[in-house]
Scaffold this motif. Structure first.
Motif, PDB file in Angstrom:
ATOM      1  N   LEU A 114     -42.047  60.916   5.707  1.00 45.07           N
ATOM      2  CA  LEU A 114     -42.140  62.342   5.993  1.00 45.07           C
ATOM      3  C   LEU A 114     -43.480  62.922   5.591  1.00 45.07           C
ATOM      4  CD1 LEU A 114     -38.554  63.087   4.744  1.00 45.07           C
ATOM      5  CD2 LEU A 114     -39.334  63.454   7.084  1.00 45.07           C
ATOM      6  N   THR A 115     -44.047  62.421   4.501  1.00 47.37           N
ATOM      7  CA  THR A 115     -45.336  62.897   4.000  1.00 47.37           C
ATOM      8  C   THR A 115     -46.145  61.702   3.513  1.00 47.37           C
ATOM      9  OG1 THR A 115     -44.461  63.209   1.752  1.00 47.37           O
ATOM     10  CG2 THR A 115     -44.369  65.115   3.244  1.00 47.37           C
ATOM     11  N   VAL A 116     -47.437  61.921   3.289  1.00 49.89           N
ATOM     12  CA  VAL A 116     -48.310  60.899   2.719  1.00 49.89           C
ATOM     13  C   VAL A 116     -49.108  61.540   1.588  1.00 49.89           C
ATOM     14  CG1 VAL A 116     -50.186  59.273   3.111  1.00 49.89           C
ATOM     15  CG2 VAL A 116     -48.514  59.692   4.927  1.00 49.89           C
ATOM     16  N   SER A 117     -48.815  61.105   0.363  1.00 53.03           N
ATOM     17  CA  SER A 117     -49.613  61.532  -0.793  1.00 53.03           C
ATOM     18  C   SER A 117     -50.528  60.359  -1.137  1.00 53.03           C
ATOM     19  CB  SER A 117     -48.715  61.881  -1.984  1.00 53.03           C
ATOM     20  OG  SER A 117     -47.905  62.996  -1.696  1.00 53.03           O
ATOM     21  N   PRO A 118     -51.771  60.358  -0.654  1.00 52.87           N
ATOM     22  CA  PRO A 118     -52.614  59.160  -0.713  1.00 52.87           C
ATOM     23  C   PRO A 118     -53.026  58.763  -2.126  1.00 52.87           C
ATOM     24  CG  PRO A 118     -53.453  60.781   0.868  1.00 52.87           C
ATOM     25  CD  PRO A 118     -52.436  61.473   0.016  1.00 52.87           C
ATOM     26  N   GLU A 119     -53.423  57.504  -2.229  1.00 48.91           N
ATOM     27  CA  GLU A 119     -53.993  56.960  -3.463  1.00 48.91           C
ATOM     28  C   GLU A 119     -55.203  57.789  -3.873  1.00 48.91           C
ATOM     29  OE1 GLU A 119     -54.198  53.730  -6.386  1.00 48.91           O
ATOM     30  OE2 GLU A 119     -52.769  54.008  -4.765  1.00 48.91           O
ATOM     31  N   GLY A 120     -55.377  57.941  -5.162  1.00 52.22           N
ATOM     32  CA  GLY A 120     -56.559  58.621  -5.675  1.00 52.22           C
ATOM     33  C   GLY A 120     -56.365  60.096  -5.933  1.00 52.22           C
ATOM     34  N   GLY A 121     -55.095  60.570  -5.918  1.00 56.01           N
ATOM     35  CA  GLY A 121     -54.830  61.956  -6.244  1.00 56.01           C
ATOM     36  C   GLY A 121     -55.222  62.954  -5.172  1.00 56.01           C
ATOM     37  N   LYS A 122     -55.318  62.493  -3.926  1.00 55.69           N
ATOM     38  CA  LYS A 122     -55.690  63.404  -2.836  1.00 55.69           C
ATOM     39  C   LYS A 122     -54.495  64.270  -2.419  1.00 55.69           C
ATOM     40  CE  LYS A 122     -59.241  60.318  -0.993  1.00 55.69           C
ATOM     41  NZ  LYS A 122     -59.181  59.377  -2.134  1.00 55.69           N
ATOM     42  N   PRO A 123     -54.757  65.409  -1.764  1.00 53.17           N
ATOM     43  CA  PRO A 123     -53.668  66.300  -1.345  1.00 53.17           C
ATOM     44  C   PRO A 123     -52.683  65.601  -0.406  1.00 53.17           C
ATOM     45  CG  PRO A 123     -55.804  67.403  -1.158  1.00 53.17           C
ATOM     46  CD  PRO A 123     -56.093  65.960  -1.434  1.00 53.17           C
ATOM     47  N   THR A 124     -51.426  66.018  -0.483  1.00 54.26           N
ATOM     48  CA  THR A 124     -50.384  65.471   0.376  1.00 54.26           C
ATOM     49  C   THR A 124     -50.624  65.868   1.827  1.00 54.26           C
ATOM     50  OG1 THR A 124     -48.753  65.485  -1.411  1.00 54.26           O
ATOM     51  CG2 THR A 124     -47.908  65.465   0.848  1.00 54.26           C
ATOM     52  N   LEU A 125     -50.464  64.892   2.726  1.00 51.10           N
ATOM     53  CA  LEU A 125     -50.672  65.106   4.156  1.00 51.10           C
ATOM     54  C   LEU A 125     -49.333  65.136   4.884  1.00 51.10           C
ATOM     55  CD1 LEU A 125     -53.582  62.541   4.661  1.00 51.10           C
ATOM     56  CD2 LEU A 125     -53.802  65.007   4.358  1.00 51.10           C
ATOM     57  N   PRO A 126     -49.224  65.931   5.935  1.00 48.61           N
ATOM     58  CA  PRO A 126     -47.984  65.942   6.726  1.00 48.61           C
ATOM     59  C   PRO A 126     -47.864  64.687   7.571  1.00 48.61           C
ATOM     60  CG  PRO A 126     -49.625  67.369   7.733  1.00 48.61           C
ATOM     61  CD  PRO A 126     -50.211  66.909   6.426  1.00 48.61           C
ATOM     62  N   TRP A 127     -46.632  64.253   7.800  1.00 48.38           N
ATOM     63  CA  TRP A 127     -46.407  63.140   8.734  1.00 48.38           C
ATOM     64  C   TRP A 127     -45.231  63.506   9.626  1.00 48.38           C
ATOM     65  CZ3 TRP A 127     -50.457  60.206   9.064  1.00 48.38           C
ATOM     66  CH2 TRP A 127     -50.423  59.119   9.947  1.00 48.38           C
ATOM     67  N   LEU A 128     -44.094  62.866   9.491  1.00 44.74           N
ATOM     68  CA  LEU A 128     -42.951  63.280  10.301  1.00 44.74           C
ATOM     69  C   LEU A 128     -42.512  64.693   9.928  1.00 44.74           C
ATOM     70  CD1 LEU A 128     -40.839  59.995  10.518  1.00 44.74           C
ATOM     71  CD2 LEU A 128     -42.160  61.075  12.341  1.00 44.74           C
ATOM     72  N   ALA A 129     -42.716  65.064   8.688  1.00 43.53           N
ATOM     73  CA  ALA A 129     -42.556  66.465   8.283  1.00 43.53           C
ATOM     74  C   ALA A 129     -43.906  67.137   8.485  1.00 43.53           C
ATOM     75  CB  ALA A 129     -42.114  66.564   6.832  1.00 43.53           C
ATOM     76  N   ARG A 130     -43.985  68.053   9.416  1.00 39.89           N
ATOM     77  CA  ARG A 130     -45.278  68.662   9.759  1.00 39.89           C
ATOM     78  C   ARG A 130     -45.634  69.806   8.822  1.00 39.89           C
ATOM     79  NH1 ARG A 130     -47.858  65.146  11.276  1.00 39.89           N
ATOM     80  NH2 ARG A 130     -49.397  66.540  12.219  1.00 39.89           N
ATOM     81  N   ALA A 169     -44.561  64.405  -4.091  1.00 39.40           N
ATOM     82  CA  ALA A 169     -45.496  63.302  -4.347  1.00 39.40           C
ATOM     83  C   ALA A 169     -44.823  62.087  -4.959  1.00 39.40           C
ATOM     84  CB  ALA A 169     -46.623  63.788  -5.262  1.00 39.40           C
ATOM     85  N   SER A 170     -43.805  62.294  -5.807  1.00 43.05           N
ATOM     86  CA  SER A 170     -43.186  61.171  -6.505  1.00 43.05           C
ATOM     87  C   SER A 170     -41.969  60.607  -5.802  1.00 43.05           C
ATOM     88  CB  SER A 170     -42.780  61.594  -7.923  1.00 43.05           C
ATOM     89  OG  SER A 170     -43.886  61.893  -8.716  1.00 43.05           O
ATOM     90  N   THR A 171     -41.178  61.462  -5.177  1.00 46.70           N
ATOM     91  CA  THR A 171     -39.898  61.025  -4.604  1.00 46.70           C
ATOM     92  C   THR A 171     -39.945  60.934  -3.087  1.00 46.70           C
ATOM     93  OG1 THR A 171     -38.734  62.035  -6.474  1.00 46.70           O
ATOM     94  CG2 THR A 171     -37.433  61.509  -4.517  1.00 46.70           C
ATOM     95  N   LEU A 172     -40.262  62.036  -2.446  1.00 44.58           N
ATOM     96  CA  LEU A 172     -40.245  62.064  -0.980  1.00 44.58           C
ATOM     97  C   LEU A 172     -41.303  61.146  -0.389  1.00 44.58           C
ATOM     98  CD1 LEU A 172     -38.497  63.699   1.030  1.00 44.58           C
ATOM     99  CD2 LEU A 172     -40.454  65.236   1.294  1.00 44.58           C
ATOM    100  N   ASN A 173     -42.399  60.963  -1.101  1.00 44.36           N
ATOM    101  CA  ASN A 173     -43.527  60.178  -0.592  1.00 44.36           C
ATOM    102  C   ASN A 173     -43.156  58.731  -0.285  1.00 44.36           C
ATOM    103  OD1 ASN A 173     -46.438  60.189  -0.024  1.00 44.36           O
ATOM    104  ND2 ASN A 173     -46.572  58.730  -1.700  1.00 44.36           N
ATOM    105  N   GLY A 174     -42.175  58.193  -0.984  1.00 45.94           N
ATOM    106  CA  GLY A 174     -41.805  56.796  -0.763  1.00 45.94           C
ATOM    107  C   GLY A 174     -40.704  56.599   0.249  1.00 45.94           C
ATOM    108  N   GLY A 229     -47.009  55.041  -9.922  1.00 49.13           N
ATOM    109  CA  GLY A 229     -46.538  56.384 -10.212  1.00 49.13           C
ATOM    110  C   GLY A 229     -47.092  57.341  -9.186  1.00 49.13           C
ATOM    111  N   SER A 230     -46.728  58.599  -9.338  1.00 49.57           N
ATOM    112  CA  SER A 230     -47.211  59.625  -8.436  1.00 49.57           C
ATOM    113  C   SER A 230     -48.733  59.669  -8.439  1.00 49.57           C
ATOM    114  CB  SER A 230     -46.664  60.983  -8.871  1.00 49.57           C
ATOM    115  OG  SER A 230     -47.334  62.033  -8.220  1.00 49.57           O
ATOM    116  N   GLN A 231     -49.302  59.855  -7.247  1.00 49.03           N
ATOM    117  CA  GLN A 231     -50.747  59.986  -7.128  1.00 49.03           C
ATOM    118  C   GLN A 231     -51.197  61.431  -7.313  1.00 49.03           C
ATOM    119  OE1 GLN A 231     -52.844  57.295  -6.678  1.00 49.03           O
ATOM    120  NE2 GLN A 231     -50.997  56.115  -7.027  1.00 49.03           N
ATOM    121  N   ALA A 232     -50.237  62.360  -7.410  1.00 52.15           N
ATOM    122  CA  ALA A 232     -50.591  63.767  -7.533  1.00 52.15           C
ATOM    123  C   ALA A 232     -50.971  64.149  -8.952  1.00 52.15           C
ATOM    124  CB  ALA A 232     -49.428  64.636  -7.059  1.00 52.15           C
TER     125      ALA A 232
END
Length: 585
Positions: A89-105, A186-191, A460-463
């Motif tokens: 649904l979302t992508v919280s990328p490696e390196g602490g970058k902001p969460t990006l939309p995916w299937l959840a826009r 970032a921690s739960t939905l991201n996976g 762990g969470s990248q956020a």
């Protein structure tokens, strides 16, 4: 991501060479020598142009056709089943970058940050032509009710914070939480992955289902070749992101040995690996300076020495502190990891989250506990009831102290690093040796249950560093002794009762300024307890060629984790990597 995915493969020493009980100096020399095997005579000029982006591992077993996204992640067929076939649904990328939309826009918090409304992409179709709707997303997030192996978000766990998941029309999903959770996305939905309800709800045994003909929504959903040595996933012709993916197919090929994998990337037959390559500048990049590149990103969590802290004498905090003082991290980094993995302080966040460690006293203590000082380590031990008989260390119960570190023989850098560590520990009187395991299947059951001392990675969470402290200090994360701890990363099987209230307080605020002092208190507890012993940053290994493809993660274009098996970051790679060879990084 799974723990199996998070540990990238290693290239370098063969198992036989790595298994030799040689002196450290000899080990390092051999490692460098094998970085350029004599049989590498193929060059990029002999490699044929190919339309598929070709990837490889190292020492994979014969491939079996298993594309189950819940159980196949440690198999060759599961290297990118999440990301290529199934999306999140979302992508919280490696390196602490902001969460990006995916299937959840888009998404919105309400009800005092306890209700999350996800607005889904419209027009998405499964690869069998059926529409992907909110019904599929609700099913995916609550699939643990059908089988616990499908519970990625912890919906069925006793300590779950999810109160309910409901559809709101065809293209919105409402997640109600019991308490506010600033880390939920970032921690739960991201996976989480989204799977088709009309397929999986009819699967009687999801834990053993091999999913040989997967139906997904991802960019590469067609299995156009599968053998015991390679497979090809071809482009989804009706992928919902217009114009993507930019390449026609992904191919994963078997490398029978470490040397074979190195020869494949040197020859140009393989475009991308996530393997550590000793002396990569000479062993790979120098073979074609215009096209061959290595990006070993160090914005990452640490690799640590871990053990079950319920087992004596690991249960003694003073012993764990002494071990930290006894290990020469700089030499481990320079010789064991070829300088690619910087040493950490005693907290281990200086790679990914240095900005979260702000208290001068905490910084000083973290540096001090990670400074090589065997004299201080010995004094700390004797001050806490340990004794010496000659040069041998005895614990307060009168037992000689031994600590053998287990590692897979083919992981050349970890073998070399452990050679250094064991010599360090021998220097303070501990009977310590490197115990070599022949392969992954021999090593990981005991390693993931921390039945033996070993090196392990942290996720762990990248956020924020919340996930790191939650894994190592929280009561909610504790995995009982003897059980696989990869689901939470609680390798030590212990917790600090003072940490849980702090973590609960962190979760309910979305304000970083309020989170910072909480982080400082958790850092103090971490240094006080030292549940694990952070040693060096775990680089995100990426060795790649731009001869036939471009747009990889690179130092100048760092958009996510550069390892192709890391979900959900690999979604970014699989939809951004572009065709056409170019010189340059």
């Amino acid at each position: 991501m799974s723990a199996a995915q998070s540990r990238s493969s290693r290239l370098g020493l063969t198992a036989g060479i790595a298994g030799a009980a040689a002196a450290l100096a000899a080990l390092i020399v051999v490692a460098v020598a094998t970085a350029t095997p004599a049989h590498h005579t193929a060059t990029t000029a002999t490699a044929k142009s190919h339309s598929c982006l070709v990837m490889t591992g190292s020492g994979d077993p014969a491939f079996t056709k298993n594309f189950n996204p819940f159980t196949a992640t440690g198999l060759p067929s599961g290297q990118f089943v999440k990301g290529a076939i199934y999306e999140g649904l979302t992508v919280s990328p490696e390196g602490g970058k902001p969460t990006l939309p995916w299937l959840a826009r888009t998404w919105k918090w309400s009800n005092g940050n306890k209700t999350l409304t996800l607005n889904l992409a419209k027009g998405v179709k499964w690869s069998d032509g059926k529409a992907l709707t909110s019904t599929d997303v609700v099913y995916s997030l609550t699939a643990g009710k059908q089988n616990k192996v499908m519970d990625i978000v912890g919906y069925t766990r006793p300590d779950t914070n999810i109160a309910s998941v409901k559809a709101k029309g065809a293209y919105a999903v409402v997640v109600n939480l019991k308490t506010p959770d600033s880390q939920f996305i970032a921690s739960t939905l991201n996976g989480a992955i989204v799977i088709p309800r009309h397929i999986w709800s009819k699967v009687a045994k999801p834990d053993t289902f091999t999913n040989p003909n997967p139906v997904g929504s991802g960019p590469f959903t067609r299995i156009t070749r599968f053998t015991t040595q390679d497979f090809v996933l071809s482009k989804n012709p009706s992928y919902w992101q217009h114009g993507k993916p930019l390449i026609s197919c992904l191919e994963y090929v078997q490398a029978a040995s470490n040397d074979a994998a190195l020869a494949l990337i040197q020859s140009g037959q393989v475009d991308w690996t996530h393997n550590f390559v000793p002396n990569v500048e000479k062993a790979y990049e120098a073979k074609d300076k215009a096209h061959f590149h290595a990006f070993y990103a160090t914005r990452a969590y640490p690799i640590s020495l871990v053990f079950d802290n319920n087992v004596y004498p690991y249960s003694l905090v003073a012993f764990r502190h002494a071990l930290s003082l006894a290990i020469d991290r700089r030499t481990v980094s320079k010789l064991g990891e070829y300088g690619y993995a910087p040493p950490t302080d005693a907290i281990g966040l200086n790679g990914l989250f240095p900005q979260w460690v702000v208290d001068p006293a905490v910084k000083a203590q973290a540096k001090s506990l990670a400074t090589y000082n065997p004299t201080a380590a010995k004094k700390l031990l004797t001050d806490n009831g340990f004794t010496y008989k000659g040069n041998k260390l005895y614990d307060p119960k009168g037992n000689a102290v031994s600590l053998d570190i287990h590692v897979i023989s083919g992981w050349s850098d970890w073998v070399a690093s452990n050679q250094i560590i064991t010599k360090n520990l021998q220097g303070i009187g501990i009977d310590s040796n490197v115990k070599l395991e022949p392969d992954w299947n021999s090593w990981y059951p005991n390693a993931f249950a921390t039945k033996n001392p070993t090196l392990l990675w942290q996720n762990g969470s990248q956020a924020s560093p919340y996930g790191y402290f939650n894994a190592n200090l929280a009561q909610n994360s504790v995995i009982p002794s003897g059980q696989d701890a990869s689901s939470t990363g609680n390798w030590s099987h212990t917790f600090d009762p003072k940490a849980q209230p702090l973590l609960d307080k962190w979760k309910v605020t979305l304000d970083p300024e309020k989170q910072q002092p909480i982080a400082t208190e958790l850092e103090k507890l971490f240094l006080q307890d030292m549940p694990i012993v952070p040693l060096f940053i775990g680089p995100r290994w990426s060795t790649y060629s731009t001869k036939y493809f471009h747009c990889f993660n690179s130092p100048s274009n760092f958009y996510g984790d550069p390892i192709f098996s890391t979900f959900p970051d690999n979604l970014l790679s699989f939809t951004r990597i572009c065709p056409g060879g170019k010189a340059g990084a």
